[in-house]
Design a protein around this motif. Structure first.
Motif, mmCIF file in Angstrom:
data_model
loop_
_atom_site.group_PDB
_atom_site.id
_atom_site.type_symbol
_atom_site.label_atom_id
_atom_site.label_comp_id
_atom_site.label_asym_id
_atom_site.label_seq_id
_atom_site.Cartn_x
_atom_site.Cartn_y
_atom_site.Cartn_z
ATOM 1 N N ALA A 183 -81.318 -84.248 -78.441
ATOM 2 C CA ALA A 183 -81.021 -85.663 -78.167
ATOM 3 C C ALA A 183 -80.649 -85.771 -76.698
ATOM 4 O O ALA A 183 -80.448 -84.741 -76.026
ATOM 5 C CB ALA A 183 -79.848 -86.135 -79.015
ATOM 6 N N ALA A 217 -77.810 -86.761 -75.395
ATOM 7 C CA ALA A 217 -76.483 -86.203 -75.151
ATOM 8 C C ALA A 217 -76.521 -84.668 -75.153
ATOM 9 O O ALA A 217 -75.792 -84.015 -74.404
ATOM 10 C CB ALA A 217 -75.509 -86.706 -76.212
ATOM 11 N N GLU A 229 -77.716 -83.647 -71.905
ATOM 12 C CA GLU A 229 -76.626 -83.748 -70.914
ATOM 13 C C GLU A 229 -75.801 -82.469 -70.919
ATOM 14 O O GLU A 229 -75.467 -81.912 -69.865
ATOM 15 C CB GLU A 229 -75.706 -84.933 -71.255
ATOM 16 C CG GLU A 229 -76.340 -86.292 -71.061
ATOM 17 C CD GLU A 229 -75.480 -87.409 -71.646
ATOM 18 O OE1 GLU A 229 -74.259 -87.217 -71.826
ATOM 19 O OE2 GLU A 229 -76.037 -88.486 -71.919
ATOM 20 N N THR A 242 -71.572 -91.076 -73.567
ATOM 21 C CA THR A 242 -71.894 -89.654 -73.748
ATOM 22 C C THR A 242 -71.735 -88.879 -72.446
ATOM 23 O O THR A 242 -71.516 -87.663 -72.487
ATOM 24 C CB THR A 242 -73.335 -89.462 -74.259
ATOM 25 O OG1 THR A 242 -74.221 -90.215 -73.427
ATOM 26 C CG2 THR A 242 -73.485 -89.910 -75.699
ATOM 27 N N ASN A 243 -71.844 -89.549 -71.287
ATOM 28 C CA ASN A 243 -71.756 -88.811 -70.010
ATOM 29 C C ASN A 243 -70.381 -88.151 -69.839
ATOM 30 O O ASN A 243 -70.307 -86.921 -69.712
ATOM 31 C CB ASN A 243 -72.072 -89.713 -68.805
ATOM 32 C CG ASN A 243 -73.542 -90.133 -68.722
ATOM 33 O OD1 ASN A 243 -73.956 -90.777 -67.781
ATOM 34 N ND2 ASN A 243 -74.349 -89.792 -69.727
ATOM 35 N N THR A 267 -77.244 -92.944 -64.120
ATOM 36 C CA THR A 267 -78.424 -93.547 -64.744
ATOM 37 C C THR A 267 -78.993 -94.519 -63.722
ATOM 38 O O THR A 267 -78.244 -95.325 -63.194
ATOM 39 C CB THR A 267 -78.006 -94.361 -66.000
ATOM 40 O OG1 THR A 267 -77.048 -93.613 -66.717
ATOM 41 C CG2 THR A 267 -79.173 -94.666 -66.879
ATOM 42 N N HIS A 305 -82.668 -85.726 -67.815
ATOM 43 C CA HIS A 305 -83.045 -85.655 -69.238
ATOM 44 C C HIS A 305 -83.859 -86.881 -69.601
ATOM 45 O O HIS A 305 -83.705 -87.942 -68.997
ATOM 46 C CB HIS A 305 -81.829 -85.485 -70.171
ATOM 47 C CG HIS A 305 -81.137 -86.750 -70.585
ATOM 48 N ND1 HIS A 305 -79.824 -87.022 -70.321
ATOM 49 C CD2 HIS A 305 -81.570 -87.840 -71.287
ATOM 50 C CE1 HIS A 305 -79.477 -88.194 -70.803
ATOM 51 N NE2 HIS A 305 -80.529 -88.722 -71.400
ATOM 52 N N HIS A 315 -86.992 -90.606 -77.869
ATOM 53 C CA HIS A 315 -86.954 -91.734 -78.805
ATOM 54 C C HIS A 315 -86.800 -93.057 -78.082
ATOM 55 O O HIS A 315 -86.977 -94.106 -78.691
ATOM 56 C CB HIS A 315 -85.840 -91.544 -79.833
ATOM 57 C CG HIS A 315 -84.512 -91.205 -79.228
ATOM 58 N ND1 HIS A 315 -84.261 -89.982 -78.695
ATOM 59 C CD2 HIS A 315 -83.393 -91.921 -79.065
ATOM 60 C CE1 HIS A 315 -83.023 -89.960 -78.224
ATOM 61 N NE2 HIS A 315 -82.480 -91.136 -78.429
ATOM 62 N N LYS A 316 -86.422 -93.046 -76.834
ATOM 63 C CA LYS A 316 -86.391 -94.300 -76.094
ATOM 64 C C LYS A 316 -87.704 -94.465 -75.330
ATOM 65 O O LYS A 316 -88.446 -95.405 -75.531
ATOM 66 C CB LYS A 316 -85.226 -94.303 -75.103
ATOM 67 C CG LYS A 316 -83.854 -94.187 -75.740
ATOM 68 C CD LYS A 316 -82.792 -94.020 -74.659
ATOM 69 C CE LYS A 316 -81.489 -93.536 -75.224
ATOM 70 N NZ LYS A 316 -80.648 -94.552 -75.787
#
Ligand code: PLP
Length: 501
Positions: A145, A147, A150, A180-181, A223, A274, A278-279
């Motif tokens: 995923a 995260a 990351e 999540t960061n 981001t 990363h 899924h996005k």
């Protein structure tokens, strides 16, 4: 699953619990072989005292149950789903066809590479494409995923510093960052060092300089475009400052749908990227997994990538390389979620470089179209062109006793999934809207129209918003209770009085 309290007749028994004593979904012919005494098969002491408690249902009830469940949730296949930062684009069905090909679906993780050359080649090719899209050198497909990517990236940052005899502790995180960061930063043994955003929504350079001056900097996570949906125009300067302070730059690629084929994180100065397949690459979001969060790194960092790494030998064979002494180790069993990688490969291959660029151009156009159509309807705090998403604010509706959550719930009644709410944290009553490129002009107009109607309702009859949703199988859930104490198993008549059979 919390109790249903929505549509008439939709109590939890109609939806979930349908067991009725003695019902069966099968019938078998009478046995024509001699029965073996049970004691000869399993000693009495090891046998259950009572039969297992399983739902007892007819075949038609089983089919109706699962068909019914499949319609209870609002999905990207049911309607517009502008959930900001999640890129809920339509997933082409072609992806499913390729993922189900026997050569991929039938693979066993212990199958020797020599018998799975096609699958390993696919992984190699996908890694090469992602490296090209990122503008960096080498890819691992292992993380499950974003995260997880990351965490892998931060462990690589740590390995890089340790190899140079340093052990810096702080990782800079802007106040727009996804949760999540900082969580990944802490999991990797670092401390988050927050940096403010400026009036245009980018990193505040003055504050960044102050944070850097504090020293002990391992890197920065960013981001771009960020979760306000704006591109940081100072990214080259940011990269220069962080590198000068000895830090590395990590690109959270969750928002890559805005920049495919247009700008590359590697060219902006990032060292690690990363992607959330899924996005950006149309693989299913599927309840948190199985997913993929591949990371791509600069040539300088490639030695630290997790094992095994997909390699191509000089004779053209593809193999999995475990012999990498500086690797951070394994991030996951085997090679990652291969079925998900096949879907991402299909998507990228189907579109090609020009198609990917068109994806981002259309995503950005659609977001700007919706944002400009909603100016004056909702508050849009950042007065600039957005990228693939924008953040509006429901603050003006507070005077009617209505909040962002109420707007979000009312959208469901009109067949539009709510946007992300209350994020990013720096915008009051935030509604983060990401229409994506797969919505048609008509869908976008409808979405805008629905927002307008709801804002009008907030003025004329706010109770409508406070009561929403009224057309869903369930109304407002206690989300904390539903997350902490989900009811995931069948309840039997003995467990509760309702529905005795
Ligand atoms: C900006 C951003 N970063 C990171 C993540 C984490 O990604 P994942 O859900 O794949 O772990 C998300 C997820 O929504 C996100 O929006």
């Amino acid at each position: 699953m919390a109790d249903a309290q929505g549509l008439p007749g939709m109590d939890r028994r109609t939806i979930y619990e349908k067991s009725c004593c003695g019902r069966r979904a099968y019938s078998l012919p009478a046995t024509d072989v001699p029965e073996v005494p049970l004691d000869d098969l399993v000693p009495a002491g090891l046998r259950r005292q009572a039969p297992p408690r399983l739902p007892e249902m007819s075949e038609v009830d089983v089919v109706r149950h699962f068909t019914g469940l499949s319609t209870l949730n609002f999905g990207v296949d049911s309607g517009s789903y502008p959930l900001g930062s999640c890129t809920m684009k339509y997933n082409p069905r072609l992806n499913e066809t390729t993922a189900q090909l026997e050569g991929f679906a039938g693979l066993h993780p212990y199958q020797p590479e020599s018998l799975a050359q096609g699958a390993v080649e696919l992984m190699w090719e996908l890694g090469e494409w992602l490296a090209e899209i990122a503008g960096l050198a080498r890819t691992t497909l292992q993380p499950a995923a974003g995260a997880h990517g990351e965490l892998a990236g931060l462990l690589i940052i740590r390995a890089h510093h340790l190899a140079q005899g340093r052990e810096p502790k702080r990782v800079i995180i802007p106040d727009t960052a996804h949760g999540t960061n900082p969580a990944s930063v802490v999991m990797a043994g670092f401390t988050p060092a927050p940096v403010r955003s400026d009036a245009r929504g980018g990193v505040d350079l003055e504050h960044l300089r102050e944070v850097l001056a504090g020293g002990d900097i391992a890197g920065l996570m960013l981001t771009n475009p960020n979760t306000l949906g704006v591109f940081d125009e100072n990214i080259v300067e940011i990269a220069r400052l962080v590198h000068e302070a000895g830090g590395l730059l990590y690109y959270d690629g969750a928002n890559s749908n805005a920049v495919l084929g247009i700008s590359r994180p590697g060219d902006m100065g990032f060292d690690i990227v990363h992607f959330n397949t899924h996005k950006t690459f149309s693989t299913p979001h599927g309840g948190g997994g199985p997913g993929a969060g591949p990371i791509v790194v600069s040539a300088e960092l490639a030695a630290y990538l997790p094992v095994p790494l997909v390699e191509r030998a000089e004779d053209g064979r593809f193999f999995l390389d475990y012999d990498r002494p500086q690797s951070i180790g394994k991030m996951r069993t085997f090679y990652g979620n291969v079925g998900v990688l096949v879907r991402a490969h299909t998507y990228i291959r189907g579109l090609g470089p020009d198609g990917l660029r068109r994806v981002s151009e259309t995503a950005v156009l659609n977001a700007n179209y919706v944002m400009e159509s909603l100016r004056g309807v909702l508050d849009v705090p950042y007065e600039r062109r957005c990228m693939h998403e924008f953040v509006a604010s429901a603050t003006p509706l507070k005077e009617h006793g209505v909040r962002a959550l109420d707007v979000a719930k009312r959208l469901l009644d009109y067949g539009v999934h709510p946007p992300t709410t209350y994020f990013p944290l720096i915008v009051d009553e935030a509604l983060m809207v990401e229409p994506t490129e797969t919505e048609s002009r008509e869908d976008l107009d409808r979405m805008v129209d629905v927002f307008r109607r709801i804002v009008q309702e907030a003025h004329d009859d706010p109770q409508k918003l406070l009561d929403a949703p009224v057309t869903m199988p369930v109304r407002r859930l206690d989300e904390a209770e539903a997350a902490r104490h989900p009811v995931l198993r069948q309840r039997f008549p003995e467990d509760e009085e309702a529905g005795a059979c």
